[in-house]
Scaffold this active site. Structure first.
Site, PDB file in Angstrom:
ATOM      1  N   GLU A 173     -29.390 -42.311  32.117  1.00 39.80           N
ATOM      2  CA  GLU A 173     -28.440 -41.396  32.742  1.00 39.80           C
ATOM      3  C   GLU A 173     -28.062 -41.815  34.165  1.00 39.80           C
ATOM      4  O   GLU A 173     -28.038 -41.002  35.087  1.00 39.80           O
ATOM      5  CB  GLU A 173     -28.999 -39.980  32.716  1.00 39.80           C
ATOM      6  N   HIS A 416     -31.285 -25.639  18.490  1.00 40.88           N
ATOM      7  CA  HIS A 416     -31.652 -26.479  19.633  1.00 40.88           C
ATOM      8  C   HIS A 416     -33.163 -26.608  19.697  1.00 40.88           C
ATOM      9  O   HIS A 416     -33.881 -25.608  19.711  1.00 40.88           O
ATOM     10  CB  HIS A 416     -31.138 -25.873  20.938  1.00 40.88           C
ATOM     11  N   HIS A 417     -33.633 -27.860  19.705  1.00 42.25           N
ATOM     12  CA  HIS A 417     -35.054 -28.156  19.852  1.00 42.25           C
ATOM     13  C   HIS A 417     -35.254 -28.995  21.103  1.00 42.25           C
ATOM     14  O   HIS A 417     -35.175 -30.227  21.059  1.00 42.25           O
ATOM     15  CB  HIS A 417     -35.590 -28.937  18.637  1.00 42.25           C
ATOM     16  N   GLU A 418     -35.470 -28.343  22.243  1.00 47.29           N
ATOM     17  CA  GLU A 418     -35.918 -29.091  23.418  1.00 47.29           C
ATOM     18  C   GLU A 418     -37.419 -29.274  23.309  1.00 47.29           C
ATOM     19  O   GLU A 418     -38.145 -28.319  23.005  1.00 47.29           O
ATOM     20  CB  GLU A 418     -35.557 -28.347  24.709  1.00 47.29           C
ATOM     21  N   HIS A 486     -30.617 -35.902  22.235  1.00 45.90           N
ATOM     22  CA  HIS A 486     -30.364 -36.110  23.661  1.00 45.90           C
ATOM     23  C   HIS A 486     -31.608 -36.694  24.321  1.00 45.90           C
ATOM     24  O   HIS A 486     -32.729 -36.448  23.884  1.00 45.90           O
ATOM     25  CB  HIS A 486     -29.987 -34.797  24.335  1.00 45.90           C
ATOM     26  N   GLU A 487     -31.373 -37.479  25.381  1.00 48.77           N
ATOM     27  CA  GLU A 487     -32.440 -38.175  26.123  1.00 48.77           C
ATOM     28  C   GLU A 487     -33.230 -39.141  25.239  1.00 48.77           C
ATOM     29  O   GLU A 487     -34.360 -39.492  25.565  1.00 48.77           O
ATOM     30  CB  GLU A 487     -33.406 -37.189  26.804  1.00 48.77           C
ATOM     31  N   GLU A 505     -26.790 -38.408  22.889  1.00 48.54           N
ATOM     32  CA  GLU A 505     -26.331 -38.388  24.278  1.00 48.54           C
ATOM     33  C   GLU A 505     -26.644 -39.759  24.874  1.00 48.54           C
ATOM     34  O   GLU A 505     -25.802 -40.627  24.916  1.00 48.54           O
ATOM     35  CB  GLU A 505     -27.036 -37.275  25.053  1.00 48.54           C
ATOM     36  N   GLU A 511     -22.808 -32.892  31.846  1.00 51.43           N
ATOM     37  CA  GLU A 511     -23.684 -32.042  32.649  1.00 51.43           C
ATOM     38  C   GLU A 511     -23.800 -32.541  34.087  1.00 51.43           C
ATOM     39  O   GLU A 511     -24.027 -31.755  35.014  1.00 51.43           O
ATOM     40  CB  GLU A 511     -25.069 -31.952  32.010  1.00 51.43           C
TER      41      GLU A 511
END
Length: 716
Positions: A173, A416-418, A486-487, A505, A511
């Site tokens: 990022e 959503h699974h963070e 993501h990440e 992502e 963001e």
């Protein structure tokens, strides 16, 4: 047979069988030339030319394994095999509905003279570039080994312009820097400071792939990898004196870069080359080097557009992921119904229904909801083995009721699974989490890996985590669930094999417009040449309120119309309208383009492209006579040249053109726009003005009769 006849026979044989030394093969169109040899030290070496220009000078290949055992020297050629293949295949979804794979292949089988260790190198030369990988044959005395280093060299011909980010084992990022290779060392420290994610150890002069280069003599060169499976992600060491890049594999924290069994292969190392930047964006080389789809049923995989409870967390409007400010929450033991809610918890039932209503009214397929589940109070996972529950909702989020409500409106909810990078705990909960999704009507999940990893011995891009991401995707496929990660490690075309890996992502996305360092105007003109080479990005465009001083910050990155154009230039089969509902209600006319634009395509045409400056792309919607064009520019205003020769001949079309207003400017007046309709044919050429960090977005439909064309401007 007489001596003379023997000589003639041997001469004929030498013409029909290639020499085992100094091998040269050409691409099918003859523009690329690959040369391979083994030097006097027994080191495999290769070089690559394009139209008689040097792409890569002779560079070494091989490994250091186990306890400093050389697997990059002492070789001789044992055998060479050749093949040519041309085929067409159809992706489940993508930028084109038919892809050609045409290459010449050379398989070099090597053996070390003393140790008798075997190593194979498979080269595939396409019209758009080169892919090669190492293959480790099953052999006596070597069943498994440890990779200490990979020694692949990419020896460039000069001090090329590079579009780069610093290597970071845990983050992609960073803002993309543009400089000569020789300037990277001067800029590296300052660029590293701009990264916000957890840092890897100080790595020195190491940069990330995909790496985009422009040579002094006008070649465009892209270096990346394909089919990253059971292997560590590759970065590149930079020698800024000789302009040599060397593979740098992400290690675990013990320094080991891979645990390998014989019978396995490495990812492909890829070099996409052309003298026309448009060809880089049009390349399918990375996809073609991945294995065909392994899923027997793909009917459930559906590209989609979505809105969601997301951007409000970044705008400073008071919404929170957390339900309560209670401390020391213990997952599985805390009774949230006895805790006092604090602030405005975004993922509450009433608020989510507002998004479901908005999605249904405007033709969106789904609603993403972040912050629905227990655990957000934990604030990071490096000290805790279990941070989240993926089956227990906060008290104000009615899972069953919202499922019924969304279903009645024809809308899906995206899970959503963070994980806060507690990957090992996520694996423990994975089957329960996916069962929960299926039971409640979810068929897509956005996964997140913010922060430092558990297992603590690993990095985001190490071999263990590469295997983890694929394990999640393969397990999700068993439940008919699509994954948007993501990440995670940057993509390498594996979505061809597992098309339920719908997007990632893995780069600096929207963001960052709300963060202190923001997004530079040239960022989105570079991303397609770098991060997107490996696969689609969930960039989350569509921010209409570009002046974030409205929310207490002061960041802008583009005009409103450029945000529209990103739906075409930043490819993804899962596209978000990321702004707040109220901002779309303020600007219903440009919002129409987001409602209309497709997410799956029959054909893509790259009309203009120059990394860091501008991109113009046209795409045909899958199964429809509808076309969409996106044109974007960097911080400089310019005129885009848009030919409509991608349209079928002999017909007239109505183009709805969304353009920057005459006074539009990304810093001073980003929301100025103008919309008009015009008649075009495939002979038309539009000279379209773009504001600074501006754009143009065009939707095109076939004209149904002359009456509807009256009064419209005709573009010749």
């Amino acid at each position: 047979m007489g001596i003379g006849k023997k000589i003639i026979a041997l001469f004929i044989l030498s013409l029909t069988l290639p020499s085992l030394w100094g091998q040269v093969i050409d691409s099918p169109d003859g523009n690329l030339k690959l040369s391979f040899d083994v030097n006097n030290n027994g080191t495999p070496i290769y070089s690559l030319d394009y139209k008689n220009k040097v792409v890569l000078k002779k560079g070494g290949m091989g490994f250091v394994i186990n306890d400093s055992q050389a697997m990059d020297a002492g070789f001789k050629v044992d055998n060479i095999q050749y093949d040519t293949k041309e085929e067409y295949w159809t992706p489940v979804w993508g930028e084109n509905n038919r892809i050609q794979s045409h290459y010449k292949e050379m398989l070099v089988q090597l053996i070390q003279k003393e140790s008798r260790l075997k190593l194979n190198i498979r080269f595939r030369l396409f019209n758009d570039g080169l892919g090669f990988r190492y293959e480790f044959p099953v052999q006596p005395g070597l069943r498994c080994f440890v990779i200490q280093d990979e020694k692949t060299e990419f020896r460039l011909a000069g001090d090329h312009t590079a579009f780069w980010i610093p290597a970071d084992y845990d983050s992609n990022e960073y803002p993309i820097s543009t400089s000569s290779l020789s300037q990277i060392s001067t800029l590296m420290d300052d660029v590293r400071k701009e990264g916000l994610a957890a840092k890897a150890p100080a790595l020195g002069l190491v940069i990330q792939t995909p790496l985009m280069l422009k040579s002094i003599d006008g070649l465009y060169i892209n270096i990346h990898e394909a089919a990253l499976v059971n292997y560590a992600a590759m970065c590149l060491n930079v020698d800024d004196k000789t302009f040599t890049l060397t593979s740098h594999l992400t290690p675990d924290k013990a320094g080991v870069k891979g645990y390998i069994q014989t019978g396995s292969v490495t990812p492909w190392r890829t070099i996409v080359v052309s003298d026309d930047a448009r060809d880089i964006l049009a390349s399918n080389l990375i996809l073609n080097l991945n294995e065909p789809c392994k899923l027997t049923d793909t009917s459930w995989i559906k590209p989609c557009k979505y809105v969601g409870v997301w951007w409000e967390y970044f705008t400073g409007g008071g919404s929170t992921w957390t339900y309560t400010d209670a401390q020391d929450v213990v997952i599985g033991e805390t009774d949230y119904t006895k805790l006092t809610p604090h602030g405005h918890h975004g993922a509450n039932t009433t608020h989510v229904k507002e998004y479901i209503d908005f999605a249904a009214e405007n033709g969106f397929d789904a609603v993403l909801v972040e912050g629905w589940n227990e655990g957000w109070e934990n604030g990071g996972g490096y000290l805790k083995e279990r941070v989240f529950s993926f089956t227990k909702a906060y008290p104000d989020f009615d899972v069953e009721g919202l499922h019924r409500y969304a279903s009645s409106k024809g809308v899906k909810i995206i899970m959503h699974h963070e994980t806060y990078s507690t990957a090992s705990d996520y694996e423990r909960q994975l089957h329960d989490a996916f069962h929960f999704m299926v039971d409640n009507g979810y068929d897509a999940v956005k996964t997140g890996y913010v922060g430092r990893l558990i297992p603590r011995s690993e990095y985001h891009d190490s071999q263990w985590m590469v295997n983890h991401y694929l394990h999640v995707v393969k397990t999700a496929a068993d439940y008919k669930i699509m994954v948007n990660s993501h990440e995670a490690v940057r993509p390498t075309g594996v979505y061809r094999t597992y098309p339920n890996w719908i997007a990632q992502e893995s780069a600096r996305g929207t963001e960052f417009e709300s963060f202190n360092d923001g997004i530079r105007p040239d960022h989105t003109t570079i991303l397609p040449f770098t991060r997107l080479m490996g696969g689609p990005m969930d960039y989350t465009p569509g921010i209409f309120e570009g002046d974030l001083s409205t929310y207490g910050s002061n960041k802008r990155s583009s005009t409103l119309v450029k945000q529209l154009a990103l739906y075409v230039t930043i490819y993804s089969p899962i596209q978000m309208a990321a702004d707040l509902i109220e901002n779309y209600k303020r600007y219903p006319e440009p919002f129409q383009f987001i409602k209309d634009v497709a997410v799956d395509w029959d054909k893509t045409d790259i009309l203009e492209a120059e990394p860091g400056d501008y991109i113009t792309i046209a795409r045909k919607a899958k199964g429809k006579n509808e076309w969409f064009v996106g044109a974007i520019t960097d911080e400089n205003a310019r005129t885009a040249t848009i030919p409509f020769d991608f349209l079928p001949d002999g017909k007239k079309y109505i183009a709805t053109i969304y353009e920057d207003g005459k006074d539009a400017d990304w810093e001073k007046n980003p929301q100025s726009y103008h919309i008009f309709k015009a008649v075009v044919t495939n002979k038309s050429v539009l000279k379209q003005k773009l504001a600074r960090s501006g754009g143009a977005a065009i939707s095109i439909v076939e004209a149904t009769g002359e009456e509807g064309l009256r009064g419209l401007k005709k573009i010749k």
